[in-house]
Design a protein around this motif. Structure first.
Motif, PDB file in Angstrom:
ATOM      1  N   ILE A   5       0.860  -1.180   0.000  1.00  0.00           N
ATOM      2  CA  ILE A   5       0.000   0.000   0.000  1.00  0.00           C
ATOM      3  C   ILE A   5       0.897   1.231   0.000  1.00  0.00           C
ATOM      4  O   ILE A   5       1.796   1.339   0.834  1.00  0.00           O
ATOM      5  N   PRO A   6       0.679   2.161  -0.920  1.00  0.00           N
ATOM      6  CA  PRO A   6       1.493   3.378  -0.930  1.00  0.00           C
ATOM      7  C   PRO A   6       1.392   4.127   0.405  1.00  0.00           C
ATOM      8  O   PRO A   6       0.334   4.137   1.048  1.00  0.00           O
ATOM      9  N   GLU A   7       2.481   4.713   0.814  1.00  0.00           N
ATOM     10  CA  GLU A   7       2.553   5.476   2.063  1.00  0.00           C
ATOM     11  C   GLU A   7       1.414   6.496   2.145  1.00  0.00           C
ATOM     12  O   GLU A   7       1.130   7.209   1.175  1.00  0.00           O
ATOM     13  N   GLY A   8       0.765   6.529   3.295  1.00  0.00           N
ATOM     14  CA  GLY A   8      -0.274   7.506   3.541  1.00  0.00           C
ATOM     15  C   GLY A   8      -1.627   7.181   2.921  1.00  0.00           C
ATOM     16  O   GLY A   8      -2.547   7.987   2.998  1.00  0.00           O
ATOM     17  N   ARG A   9      -1.775   6.027   2.313  1.00  0.00           N
ATOM     18  CA  ARG A   9      -3.031   5.656   1.646  1.00  0.00           C
ATOM     19  C   ARG A   9      -3.838   4.718   2.537  1.00  0.00           C
ATOM     20  O   ARG A   9      -3.290   3.891   3.251  1.00  0.00           O
ATOM     21  N   ASP A  10      -5.145   4.824   2.451  1.00  0.00           N
ATOM     22  CA  ASP A  10      -6.040   3.911   3.127  1.00  0.00           C
ATOM     23  C   ASP A  10      -6.032   2.586   2.373  1.00  0.00           C
ATOM     24  O   ASP A  10      -6.276   2.559   1.160  1.00  0.00           O
ATOM     25  N   ALA A  11      -5.722   1.508   3.071  1.00  0.00           N
ATOM     26  CA  ALA A  11      -5.558   0.201   2.425  1.00  0.00           C
ATOM     27  C   ALA A  11      -6.824  -0.269   1.712  1.00  0.00           C
ATOM     28  O   ALA A  11      -6.763  -0.732   0.567  1.00  0.00           O
ATOM     29  N   ILE A  12      -7.956  -0.157   2.359  1.00  0.00           N
ATOM     30  CA  ILE A  12      -9.212  -0.615   1.751  1.00  0.00           C
ATOM     31  C   ILE A  12      -9.547   0.215   0.517  1.00  0.00           C
ATOM     32  O   ILE A  12      -9.885  -0.332  -0.539  1.00  0.00           O
ATOM     33  N   GLU A  13      -9.482   1.518   0.643  1.00  0.00           N
ATOM     34  CA  GLU A  13      -9.786   2.378  -0.507  1.00  0.00           C
ATOM     35  C   GLU A  13      -8.836   2.103  -1.666  1.00  0.00           C
ATOM     36  O   GLU A  13      -9.252   2.069  -2.820  1.00  0.00           O
TER      37      GLU A  13
END
Length: 170
Positions: A5-13
Motif C-alpha cells: 500500500i502506498p505510504e499515507g493511503r487507506d488500504a481498503i480504498e
C-alpha cells in the motif's frame, strides 16, 4: 499485509477502489447493500455475520457490530454465536442463521432435506435468498480482506480500527 500500500493511503480504498476499480467498486457496493437493504432482524443478521467472521478469522469483521436505529446486539452475543448449538440466548431463527452460515461456509454439500425443512419452517423463501446472499458477501469479502492482510488495518468512517476495541457500524 500481503499487498503493498502506498505510504499515507487507506488500504481498503486503495485495494478495493484503485487497484481493481471495475471489480472492487462493484464488490464494495454489493457489500454495502447487504447492510442498507436487509429485511432480516438484527439478531439473526448478526448471528450469521459473526459466524462467518469467526470462520474467516477476519479481525475487522470480528470487531464490527452492526447497529440499527441505535440498537446493537449485547456484548456477550459473539460468544453465544460460537455456542449456537447449545446457547439459550437464541431463538430458533437466530440459531438457524448461525447454523446456516456455518454450514454454508464449511459444508454446503451437506445442506440436506432435514435442514431445509427446519429452515423453511422459520424463514420465507425471500429471507432465505437474502440470508444466502448476505452470507456469500461476508464469506467472500471477509476472507479476501483476511487473506490479503487488510483486516488488521481496516478503519470505520469514524476513524476507529479493530485494535481500538469493539466498533459499531455507522
Amino acid at each position: 499485509m500481503n499487498i503493498d500500500i502506498p505510504e499515507g493511503r487507506d488500504a481498503i480504498e486503495y485495494v478495493w477502489g484503485e487497484m481493481v476499480p471495475g471489480i472492487g467498486i462493484a464488490a464494495s457496493n454489493f457489500s454495502l447493500s447487504v447492510y442498507a437493504n436487509t429485511t432480516l432482524g438484527l439478531r439473526e443478521f448478526e448471528a450469521a455475520r459473526l459466524r462467518i467472521a469467526q470462520i474467516n478469522g477476519c479481525v475487522f469483521c470480528l470487531d464490527w457490530r452492526t447497529e440499527r436505529d441505535g440498537q446493537k446486539v449485547e456484548e456477550e452475543f459473539a460468544e453465544a454465536v460460537t455456542r449456537w448449538r447449545t446457547t439459550d440466548a437464541f431463538d430458533d431463527r437466530t440459531r438457524l442463521a448461525a447454523e446456516y452460515a456455518e454450514r454454508y461456509a464449511l459444508d454446503h454439500h451437506g445442506l440436506d432435506d432435514e435442514f431445509w425443512t427446519r429452515m423453511t419452517a422459520h424463514y420465507s423463501q425471500l429471507e432465505i435468498v437474502e440470508l444466502s446472499m448476505s452470507i456469500g458477501s461476508w464469506l467472500a469479502f471477509g476472507r479476501l480482506n483476511h487473506v490479503l492482510g487488510l483486516d488488521t488495518v481496516c478503519t470505520l468512517p469514524s476513524g476507529t480500527s479493530p485494535s481500538a476495541g469493539r466498533a459499531a457500524a455507522p
